[in-house]
Scaffold this motif. Sequence first.
Motif, PDB file in Angstrom:
ATOM      1  N   SER A 101      -7.103   2.171  -3.392  1.00  0.00           N
ATOM      2  CA  SER A 101      -5.981   1.233  -3.424  1.00  0.00           C
ATOM      3  C   SER A 101      -6.432  -0.147  -2.953  1.00  0.00           C
ATOM      4  CB  SER A 101      -4.855   1.738  -2.507  1.00  0.00           C
ATOM      5  OG  SER A 101      -3.905   0.721  -2.253  1.00  0.00           O
ATOM      6  N   PRO A 102      -6.325  -1.183  -3.806  1.00  0.00           N
ATOM      7  CA  PRO A 102      -6.712  -2.534  -3.381  1.00  0.00           C
ATOM      8  C   PRO A 102      -5.938  -3.011  -2.154  1.00  0.00           C
ATOM      9  CG  PRO A 102      -6.410  -2.449  -5.759  1.00  0.00           C
ATOM     10  CD  PRO A 102      -5.892  -1.151  -5.220  1.00  0.00           C
ATOM     11  N   TRP A 103      -4.642  -2.678  -2.091  1.00  0.00           N
ATOM     12  CA  TRP A 103      -3.835  -3.130  -0.959  1.00  0.00           C
ATOM     13  C   TRP A 103      -4.204  -2.387   0.324  1.00  0.00           C
ATOM     14  CZ3 TRP A 103      -1.342  -7.467  -0.540  1.00  0.00           C
ATOM     15  CH2 TRP A 103      -0.816  -8.102  -1.670  1.00  0.00           C
ATOM     16  N   ALA A 104      -4.510  -1.097   0.215  1.00  0.00           N
ATOM     17  CA  ALA A 104      -4.925  -0.351   1.399  1.00  0.00           C
ATOM     18  C   ALA A 104      -6.281  -0.842   1.896  1.00  0.00           C
ATOM     19  CB  ALA A 104      -4.985   1.145   1.085  1.00  0.00           C
ATOM     20  N   ASN A 105      -7.189  -1.140   0.977  1.00  0.00           N
ATOM     21  CA  ASN A 105      -8.473  -1.696   1.378  1.00  0.00           C
ATOM     22  C   ASN A 105      -8.293  -3.027   2.084  1.00  0.00           C
ATOM     23  OD1 ASN A 105     -10.456   0.210   0.566  1.00  0.00           O
ATOM     24  ND2 ASN A 105     -10.139  -0.357  -1.571  1.00  0.00           N
ATOM     25  N   LEU A 106      -7.398  -3.871   1.547  1.00  0.00           N
ATOM     26  CA  LEU A 106      -7.113  -5.151   2.188  1.00  0.00           C
ATOM     27  C   LEU A 106      -6.517  -4.931   3.567  1.00  0.00           C
ATOM     28  CD1 LEU A 106      -6.921  -8.320   1.595  1.00  0.00           C
ATOM     29  CD2 LEU A 106      -4.495  -7.861   1.288  1.00  0.00           C
ATOM     30  N   TRP A 107      -5.603  -3.973   3.684  1.00  0.00           N
ATOM     31  CA  TRP A 107      -4.966  -3.680   4.976  1.00  0.00           C
ATOM     32  C   TRP A 107      -6.016  -3.363   6.034  1.00  0.00           C
ATOM     33  CZ3 TRP A 107      -4.695   0.576   8.234  1.00  0.00           C
ATOM     34  CH2 TRP A 107      -3.689   0.540   9.214  1.00  0.00           C
ATOM     35  N   ARG A 108      -6.993  -2.556   5.682  1.00  0.00           N
ATOM     36  CA  ARG A 108      -8.023  -2.176   6.644  1.00  0.00           C
ATOM     37  C   ARG A 108      -8.945  -3.344   6.982  1.00  0.00           C
ATOM     38  NH1 ARG A 108      -7.924   2.286   3.191  1.00  0.00           N
ATOM     39  NH2 ARG A 108      -9.891   1.667   2.186  1.00  0.00           N
ATOM     40  N   ARG A 109      -9.129  -4.268   6.044  1.00  0.00           N
ATOM     41  CA  ARG A 109      -9.990  -5.429   6.296  1.00  0.00           C
ATOM     42  C   ARG A 109      -9.319  -6.486   7.154  1.00  0.00           C
ATOM     43  NH1 ARG A 109     -11.386  -7.625   0.646  1.00  0.00           N
ATOM     44  NH2 ARG A 109     -12.529  -9.179   1.876  1.00  0.00           N
ATOM     45  N   LEU A 110      -8.006  -6.424   7.292  1.00  0.00           N
ATOM     46  CA  LEU A 110      -7.283  -7.438   8.063  1.00  0.00           C
ATOM     47  C   LEU A 110      -7.389  -7.230   9.577  1.00  0.00           C
ATOM     48  CD1 LEU A 110      -4.078  -7.799   5.878  1.00  0.00           C
ATOM     49  CD2 LEU A 110      -5.760  -9.605   6.343  1.00  0.00           C
ATOM     50  N   HIS A 111      -7.974  -6.131  10.005  1.00  0.00           N
ATOM     51  CA  HIS A 111      -8.177  -5.933  11.444  1.00  0.00           C
ATOM     52  C   HIS A 111      -9.563  -5.357  11.692  1.00  0.00           C
ATOM     53  CE1 HIS A 111      -5.965  -2.304   9.945  1.00  0.00           C
ATOM     54  NE2 HIS A 111      -6.963  -1.682  10.555  1.00  0.00           N
ATOM     55  N   LEU A 165       6.447  14.937   6.456  1.00  0.00           N
ATOM     56  CA  LEU A 165       5.755  14.738   5.189  1.00  0.00           C
ATOM     57  C   LEU A 165       5.516  13.252   4.916  1.00  0.00           C
ATOM     58  CD1 LEU A 165       7.556  17.339   2.892  1.00  0.00           C
ATOM     59  CD2 LEU A 165       5.219  17.468   3.781  1.00  0.00           C
ATOM     60  N   ILE A 166       6.542  12.433   5.151  1.00  0.00           N
ATOM     61  CA  ILE A 166       6.395  11.002   4.890  1.00  0.00           C
ATOM     62  C   ILE A 166       5.349  10.390   5.819  1.00  0.00           C
ATOM     63  CG2 ILE A 166       7.570   8.766   4.967  1.00  0.00           C
ATOM     64  CD1 ILE A 166      10.091  10.125   4.047  1.00  0.00           C
ATOM     65  N   GLU A 167       5.344  10.810   7.083  1.00  0.00           N
ATOM     66  CA  GLU A 167       4.353  10.264   8.011  1.00  0.00           C
ATOM     67  C   GLU A 167       2.940  10.608   7.540  1.00  0.00           C
ATOM     68  OE1 GLU A 167       3.289  10.123  12.788  1.00  0.00           O
ATOM     69  OE2 GLU A 167       5.078  11.181  12.080  1.00  0.00           O
ATOM     70  N   ARG A 168       2.751  11.826   7.075  1.00  0.00           N
ATOM     71  CA  ARG A 168       1.449  12.227   6.552  1.00  0.00           C
ATOM     72  C   ARG A 168       1.088  11.388   5.330  1.00  0.00           C
ATOM     73  NH1 ARG A 168      -3.073  15.758   7.372  1.00  0.00           N
ATOM     74  NH2 ARG A 168      -3.893  16.340   5.333  1.00  0.00           N
ATOM     75  N   GLN A 169       2.066  11.157   4.459  1.00  0.00           N
ATOM     76  CA  GLN A 169       1.813  10.376   3.247  1.00  0.00           C
ATOM     77  C   GLN A 169       1.468   8.923   3.578  1.00  0.00           C
ATOM     78  OE1 GLN A 169       5.555  11.167   1.355  1.00  0.00           O
ATOM     79  NE2 GLN A 169       4.805  12.985   0.266  1.00  0.00           N
ATOM     80  N   ILE A 170       2.084   8.371   4.616  1.00  0.00           N
ATOM     81  CA  ILE A 170       1.775   7.004   5.051  1.00  0.00           C
ATOM     82  C   ILE A 170       0.312   6.899   5.456  1.00  0.00           C
ATOM     83  CG2 ILE A 170       2.165   5.336   6.915  1.00  0.00           C
ATOM     84  CD1 ILE A 170       5.128   6.078   6.767  1.00  0.00           C
ATOM     85  N   HIS A 171      -0.135   7.864   6.263  1.00  0.00           N
ATOM     86  CA  HIS A 171      -1.524   7.843   6.714  1.00  0.00           C
ATOM     87  C   HIS A 171      -2.471   7.929   5.514  1.00  0.00           C
ATOM     88  CE1 HIS A 171      -4.805   8.565   9.625  1.00  0.00           C
ATOM     89  NE2 HIS A 171      -5.305   9.312   8.658  1.00  0.00           N
ATOM     90  N   ALA A 172      -2.161   8.819   4.571  1.00  0.00           N
ATOM     91  CA  ALA A 172      -3.022   8.982   3.397  1.00  0.00           C
ATOM     92  C   ALA A 172      -3.046   7.709   2.547  1.00  0.00           C
ATOM     93  CB  ALA A 172      -2.546  10.169   2.562  1.00  0.00           C
ATOM     94  N   ALA A 173      -1.888   7.053   2.403  1.00  0.00           N
ATOM     95  CA  ALA A 173      -1.811   5.846   1.586  1.00  0.00           C
ATOM     96  C   ALA A 173      -2.630   4.706   2.199  1.00  0.00           C
ATOM     97  CB  ALA A 173      -0.359   5.409   1.414  1.00  0.00           C
ATOM     98  N   LEU A 174      -2.553   4.533   3.513  1.00  0.00           N
ATOM     99  CA  LEU A 174      -3.296   3.454   4.171  1.00  0.00           C
ATOM    100  C   LEU A 174      -4.800   3.728   4.205  1.00  0.00           C
ATOM    101  CD1 LEU A 174      -0.924   2.608   7.159  1.00  0.00           C
ATOM    102  CD2 LEU A 174      -1.169   1.396   4.983  1.00  0.00           C
ATOM    103  N   ALA A 175      -5.184   4.987   4.057  1.00  0.00           N
ATOM    104  CA  ALA A 175      -6.603   5.354   4.073  1.00  0.00           C
ATOM    105  C   ALA A 175      -7.204   5.447   2.677  1.00  0.00           C
ATOM    106  CB  ALA A 175      -6.784   6.691   4.793  1.00  0.00           C
ATOM    107  N   ALA A 195       0.820  -1.212   0.000  1.00  0.00           N
ATOM    108  CA  ALA A 195       0.000   0.000   0.000  1.00  0.00           C
ATOM    109  C   ALA A 195       0.855   1.263   0.000  1.00  0.00           C
ATOM    110  CB  ALA A 195      -0.936  -0.006   1.204  1.00  0.00           C
ATOM    111  N   LEU A 196       2.078   1.171   0.543  1.00  0.00           N
ATOM    112  CA  LEU A 196       2.939   2.347   0.655  1.00  0.00           C
ATOM    113  C   LEU A 196       3.864   2.550  -0.534  1.00  0.00           C
ATOM    114  CD1 LEU A 196       3.995   2.214   4.434  1.00  0.00           C
ATOM    115  CD2 LEU A 196       2.093   3.458   3.379  1.00  0.00           C
ATOM    116  N   LYS A 197       4.103   1.503  -1.321  1.00  0.00           N
ATOM    117  CA  LYS A 197       5.053   1.608  -2.428  1.00  0.00           C
ATOM    118  C   LYS A 197       4.637   2.705  -3.410  1.00  0.00           C
ATOM    119  CE  LYS A 197       7.430  -2.809  -2.733  1.00  0.00           C
ATOM    120  NZ  LYS A 197       7.675  -4.016  -3.556  1.00  0.00           N
TER     121      LYS A 197
END
Length: 233
Positions: free
Chosen positions: A119-129, A105-115, A15-17
């Motif tokens: 993004s199929p991978w970010a959606n999967l990440w949120r479904r895993l918990h 900046l990177i920390e902000r970008q991480i939060h945006a990427a996971l949300a 999700a972060l790549k």
Amino acid sequence: MSLVRLAHRIATVQALKGRTLAGDRIGDSSILPQDRRNLRPDDPAHIITVYTDDEGRDLRDLTPDQKRNSLWIELEVAATVCNPAVPDEWGLPHTDAGLEITLDLIERQIHAALADEASPWANLWRRLHQGTGERRSVRVAMDQGLRLASRQISIEVEPLKDPPFGAEPTGVWVDFLSLMEGDPDLSDLATLVRAEFIGAGPITDWQTVIRSRLMPLDQSTAMLLDPLPEPEG
């Protein structure tokens, strides 16, 4: 019983790549010390490394799992002391203030990427918990030939239960395997992970309970978990 941790790390990395100033410098765990991870005098790198640890669970408890995992995302921004002529790739000065800005900046970008809902991978990440707990961000700095600014982000997650032993993947696990199999870099690993679902073949429900809790047979028999012997005659 670590498929859910493995899935969390892979989903986080994918999700972060390409979504932060670290580019594709996203790694799944590292045993190298911070000051030796791909940080060369001619290549001031921004690196993100993902870890999972600190799982808690009582194997003697037959109630539904109440596990919590700690997901760690470690950011590293390096600037060389010995080669100040190297141009700054991101247009920020390699000063204390510049490094701190880059981390923010990177920390902000991480939060945006996971949300990111696209993004199929970010959606999967949120479904895993099923939920998240405490989130902490701690800054670390060191000086060992390189000026290295580092920040550690920890997210406490309540993960899904690991898939049962001896059963075909369902739900989120089908999507996880599909995403892995569609990625050339992950397809071989997907084959290994898929084999962990069925193993040597399907098993019964009582065998699933015993194996998931590492019970000795005499204990499972005393708890009436395995079938009673057939009556003679």
